[in-house]
Design an enzyme around this catalytic site. Structure first.
Site, short mmCIF file in Angstrom:
data_model
loop_
_atom_site.label_atom_id
_atom_site.label_comp_id
_atom_site.label_asym_id
_atom_site.label_seq_id
_atom_site.Cartn_x
_atom_site.Cartn_y
_atom_site.Cartn_z
N GLU A 81 27.26 -16.84 12.92
CA GLU A 81 26.30 -15.91 12.33
C GLU A 81 25.01 -16.07 13.12
OE1 GLU A 81 26.87 -18.43 9.41
OE2 GLU A 81 28.68 -17.52 8.62
N ALA A 105 18.62 -23.67 19.81
CA ALA A 105 17.84 -23.81 18.56
C ALA A 105 16.35 -23.88 18.85
CB ALA A 105 18.29 -25.07 17.82
N ARG A 106 15.98 -24.46 19.98
CA ARG A 106 14.55 -24.57 20.33
C ARG A 106 13.95 -23.23 20.76
NH1 ARG A 106 16.87 -29.34 20.85
NH2 ARG A 106 15.73 -31.18 20.20
#
Length: 177
Positions: A128, A104-105
């Site tokens: 997704e 995510a980072r």
């Protein structure tokens, strides 16, 4: 109530939520890795799509990555992947999928708001995957990219999920509503 620690480890084993507890148990969540099966949706011609219709078959491109290949996503690109692990959510529990923080980072997400895994679901969970960064990102198959959190439901009297995405063994495309 979120299930964590020894309770999570016991729950995973007791209900066979995933096959290999030791590889997936992560104290507060179940770590999920990327499967080799990838589905790309590549519009051709008129790129307009009406929600509620079926995707044109010619837009759907399935592929299987070798273990030494990568899922490569350029800036703004997306693909459907799925968990390598088959997941079985027992009645009385509800799952929420999140992207692992390290991915995510890099501004990559594995869900676009479809993060709920309902009681009774069984199968591989579709990811997704979208690269929101300004750089190309490569992800190896079997890399841990997701965290599945389990919550106890307020009652066990819930009809088990038996919807159109149940028992999936590869990424599932949007299905007609």
């Amino acid at each position: 109530m979120i299930v964590v620690g020894e309770n999570l480890s016991s729950l995973i084993s007791q209900h066979k939520i995933v096959e290999n507890v030791n590889e997936c148990y992560d104290e507060t969540s179940i770590a999920l890795s990327l499967d080799n099966n990838i589905t790309d949706i590549i519009p051709t011609g008129d790129m307009t799509f009406v929600y509620g219709n079926e995707l044109p078959l010619e837009w759907i491109k399935e592929r299987c990555l070798n273990n030494d290949e990568f899922l490569t996503l350029g800036p703004g690109e997306s693909a459907l992947g799925c968990s390598h692990e088959r997941v079985n959510i027992p009645v009385g529990y509800f799952g929420i999928l999140q992207t692992k923080g390290s991915l995510a980072r890099l501004f990559v997400t594995i869900h676009c708001c479809d993060a709920q895994i309902e009681p009774g679901f069984s199968g591989k969970i579709t990811f997704e995957i979208v690269n929101f960064s300004k750089m190309t990102i490569k992800i190896r198959p079997k890399e841990k990219i997701g965290a599945l959190f389990l919550f106890k439901t307020s009652t066990n009297i819930v009809k088990p999920y038996n919807g159109r995405y149940n028992n999936s063994d590869k990424p599932t495309i949007q299905k007609k509503i």
